[in-house]
Design a protein around this motif. Sequence first.
Motif, mmCIF file in Angstrom:
data_model
loop_
_atom_site.group_PDB
_atom_site.id
_atom_site.type_symbol
_atom_site.label_atom_id
_atom_site.label_comp_id
_atom_site.label_asym_id
_atom_site.label_seq_id
_atom_site.Cartn_x
_atom_site.Cartn_y
_atom_site.Cartn_z
ATOM 1 N N PRO A 160 0.810 -1.223 0.000
ATOM 2 C CA PRO A 160 0.000 0.000 0.000
ATOM 3 C C PRO A 160 0.841 1.270 0.000
ATOM 4 C CG PRO A 160 -0.896 -1.587 1.551
ATOM 5 C CD PRO A 160 0.416 -2.146 1.087
ATOM 6 N N TYR A 161 0.346 2.243 -0.740
ATOM 7 C CA TYR A 161 0.994 3.556 -0.776
ATOM 8 C C TYR A 161 -0.085 4.635 -0.761
ATOM 9 C CZ TYR A 161 3.580 7.667 -2.253
ATOM 10 O OH TYR A 161 4.118 8.928 -2.313
ATOM 11 N N TYR A 162 0.082 5.611 0.113
ATOM 12 C CA TYR A 162 -0.868 6.717 0.202
ATOM 13 C C TYR A 162 -0.153 8.026 -0.109
ATOM 14 C CZ TYR A 162 -4.164 10.136 2.017
ATOM 15 O OH TYR A 162 -5.026 11.210 2.148
ATOM 16 N N ASP A 163 -0.691 8.763 -1.081
ATOM 17 C CA ASP A 163 -0.144 10.056 -1.462
ATOM 18 C C ASP A 163 -0.868 11.128 -0.663
ATOM 19 O OD1 ASP A 163 0.332 12.567 -2.771
ATOM 20 O OD2 ASP A 163 0.986 11.468 -4.551
ATOM 21 N N THR A 164 -0.167 11.759 0.250
ATOM 22 C CA THR A 164 -0.788 12.742 1.138
ATOM 23 C C THR A 164 -1.188 14.022 0.410
ATOM 24 O OG1 THR A 164 1.412 13.577 1.747
ATOM 25 C CG2 THR A 164 0.436 11.897 3.173
ATOM 26 N N ASP A 165 -0.585 14.286 -0.735
ATOM 27 C CA ASP A 165 -0.920 15.496 -1.485
ATOM 28 C C ASP A 165 -2.195 15.326 -2.310
ATOM 29 O OD1 ASP A 165 1.311 16.921 -0.532
ATOM 30 O OD2 ASP A 165 2.594 16.056 -2.091
ATOM 31 N N SER A 166 -2.309 14.184 -2.974
ATOM 32 C CA SER A 166 -3.474 13.945 -3.833
ATOM 33 C C SER A 166 -4.603 13.227 -3.107
ATOM 34 C CB SER A 166 -3.065 13.122 -5.055
ATOM 35 O OG SER A 166 -2.663 11.818 -4.672
ATOM 36 N N HIS A 167 -4.299 12.672 -1.915
ATOM 37 C CA HIS A 167 -5.271 11.918 -1.119
ATOM 38 C C HIS A 167 -5.780 10.703 -1.899
ATOM 39 C CE1 HIS A 167 -5.089 15.348 1.541
ATOM 40 N NE2 HIS A 167 -5.416 16.134 0.528
ATOM 41 N N LYS A 168 -4.803 10.030 -2.514
ATOM 42 C CA LYS A 168 -5.108 8.828 -3.275
ATOM 43 C C LYS A 168 -4.279 7.661 -2.733
ATOM 44 C CE LYS A 168 -6.282 11.479 -7.409
ATOM 45 N NZ LYS A 168 -6.025 11.753 -8.848
ATOM 46 N N LEU A 169 -4.910 6.512 -2.657
ATOM 47 C CA LEU A 169 -4.323 5.327 -2.033
ATOM 48 C C LEU A 169 -4.390 4.163 -3.017
ATOM 49 C CD1 LEU A 169 -3.532 3.588 0.583
ATOM 50 C CD2 LEU A 169 -6.003 3.406 0.946
ATOM 51 N N TYR A 170 -3.325 3.358 -3.072
ATOM 52 C CA TYR A 170 -3.401 2.161 -3.906
ATOM 53 C C TYR A 170 -2.566 1.035 -3.313
ATOM 54 C CZ TYR A 170 1.095 3.798 -5.865
ATOM 55 O OH TYR A 170 2.384 4.231 -6.027
ATOM 56 N N TRP A 171 -2.966 -0.177 -3.627
ATOM 57 C CA TRP A 171 -2.246 -1.379 -3.216
ATOM 58 C C TRP A 171 -2.746 -2.542 -4.068
ATOM 59 C CZ3 TRP A 171 -6.562 0.395 -0.888
ATOM 60 C CH2 TRP A 171 -7.574 -0.514 -0.581
ATOM 61 N N ALA A 172 -2.031 -3.650 -4.045
ATOM 62 C CA ALA A 172 -2.446 -4.823 -4.810
ATOM 63 C C ALA A 172 -2.195 -6.079 -4.005
ATOM 64 C CB ALA A 172 -1.689 -4.890 -6.143
ATOM 65 N N VAL A 211 1.980 -5.284 -16.541
ATOM 66 C CA VAL A 211 1.287 -4.431 -17.495
ATOM 67 C C VAL A 211 0.501 -3.344 -16.773
ATOM 68 C CG1 VAL A 211 -0.505 -4.365 -19.282
ATOM 69 C CG2 VAL A 211 1.106 -6.282 -19.199
ATOM 70 N N ILE A 212 -0.151 -3.728 -15.682
ATOM 71 C CA ILE A 212 -1.037 -2.807 -14.967
ATOM 72 C C ILE A 212 -0.272 -1.791 -14.139
ATOM 73 C CG2 ILE A 212 -2.807 -2.687 -13.165
ATOM 74 C CD1 ILE A 212 -3.758 -5.444 -14.199
ATOM 75 N N THR A 213 0.783 -2.208 -13.458
ATOM 76 C CA THR A 213 1.518 -1.306 -12.574
ATOM 77 C C THR A 213 1.937 -0.003 -13.261
ATOM 78 O OG1 THR A 213 2.302 -3.126 -11.169
ATOM 79 C CG2 THR A 213 3.543 -1.060 -11.101
ATOM 80 N N PRO A 214 2.490 -0.056 -14.474
ATOM 81 C CA PRO A 214 2.850 1.212 -15.132
ATOM 82 C C PRO A 214 1.641 2.076 -15.495
ATOM 83 C CG PRO A 214 4.019 -0.644 -16.118
ATOM 84 C CD PRO A 214 2.954 -1.222 -15.256
ATOM 85 N N LYS A 215 0.443 1.467 -15.530
ATOM 86 C CA LYS A 215 -0.762 2.208 -15.879
ATOM 87 C C LYS A 215 -1.390 2.909 -14.681
ATOM 88 C CE LYS A 215 -0.768 0.536 -20.140
ATOM 89 N NZ LYS A 215 -0.504 1.378 -21.318
ATOM 90 N N VAL A 216 -1.010 2.507 -13.471
ATOM 91 C CA VAL A 216 -1.629 3.052 -12.273
ATOM 92 C C VAL A 216 -1.483 4.570 -12.165
ATOM 93 C CG1 VAL A 216 -1.557 3.048 -9.736
ATOM 94 C CG2 VAL A 216 -1.580 0.897 -10.988
ATOM 95 N N PRO A 217 -0.290 5.154 -12.419
ATOM 96 C CA PRO A 217 -0.191 6.622 -12.372
ATOM 97 C C PRO A 217 -1.173 7.318 -13.313
ATOM 98 C CG PRO A 217 1.990 5.644 -12.375
ATOM 99 C CD PRO A 217 1.031 4.530 -12.656
ATOM 100 N N THR A 218 -1.419 6.711 -14.478
ATOM 101 C CA THR A 218 -2.382 7.285 -15.419
ATOM 102 C C THR A 218 -3.792 7.207 -14.863
ATOM 103 O OG1 THR A 218 -0.999 6.664 -17.303
ATOM 104 C CG2 THR A 218 -3.307 7.150 -17.762
ATOM 105 N N LEU A 219 -4.146 6.059 -14.283
ATOM 106 C CA LEU A 219 -5.466 5.898 -13.681
ATOM 107 C C LEU A 219 -5.674 6.907 -12.558
ATOM 108 C CD1 LEU A 219 -5.660 1.997 -13.538
ATOM 109 C CD2 LEU A 219 -7.104 3.486 -14.934
ATOM 110 N N LEU A 220 -4.643 7.117 -11.760
ATOM 111 C CA LEU A 220 -4.726 8.071 -10.656
ATOM 112 C C LEU A 220 -4.893 9.494 -11.173
ATOM 113 C CD1 LEU A 220 -1.900 6.617 -8.386
ATOM 114 C CD2 LEU A 220 -4.327 6.664 -7.815
#
Length: 309
Positions: A160-172, A211-220
């Motif tokens: 898990p990683y939480y970005d305190t600036d964007s208030h977005k969280l992701y994990w797998a 394949v998905i991991t590099p796409k996560v920044p785009t999804l965010l």
Amino acid sequence: MKYLSFVISVFCLLFITAVPAFSESEAKGEMTVETFLASLNFQEGDIVLADNLVTLNLPDSFRYLSPEDAERVLVDAWGNPPGSETLGMIVPTEAGLFGQESWAVIISYEEEGYVSDEDAEGVNYDELLRQMREDSKNANKARAEAGYEPVELIGWAEEPYYDTDSHKLYWAKELKFGDSETNILNYNIRILGRKGVLLLNVVSGISQLSVITPKVPTLLAMTEFNPGSRYTDFDPKVDKIAAYGIGALIAGKVASKVGLLAKLGGILLVLKKFWIAIAIAIGAFFKRFFMKKDKGQVSTPVETTKEDI
């Protein structure tokens, strides 16, 4: 918006049986992958969801399916029970909805209040994973008694990683269904808002992680709450505060109907709706497209469960 009806069902019962997909048409030899895909309305560009709650700024690499079309994919193509009540589905342009290379992002929203992120830096993810594994074992006992295969939480596929600036969280998470030789990937993205949380749940096989991991920044980056609904718009004088924080958002929130309660520090953790949730699609997706023999036509799914751990 209410919780996804299929998520609630899975959480309360801990299992659901798949229904045949394309059953009548398939029996007549009428419905193929090609004809089904042609019947879907793939949308591009900027998509506004849920009465101006969220906007998706889709790049060329992604397309969107409405809640109605997403329901058809979940039920008719992937063999899930009806009544999903999603906000739609994001589909990568380069990958289809059928086959081992397929993956998609199911969108939903939970309006349970403003989620405080004050605990974000203090969450011990190793201990959190240990607790989640223990809870999954407890869930599997009930599954075994009901005659269903176990679902094992192998570990973090992405911590898990939480970005305190964007208030977005992701994990797998990496999951194993029964004695299957191929594991399943459950990639979770949570975007915090003023009154609730937007859920982006990726459905895929574990082989698609690279394949998905590099796409996560785009999804965010392409998914944002609209002005008035953003995390920074929170007004403590009038807005409700959720009864859980970041740690519980990852592992699951309190659900008194089931009563499977555990504690980790000051965080309440349980087998919760979206902690068990997204493989409601994963179970059918996996059995259907990673094990099917007839690649030219959609096959009837093997009886399976629809849980995530």
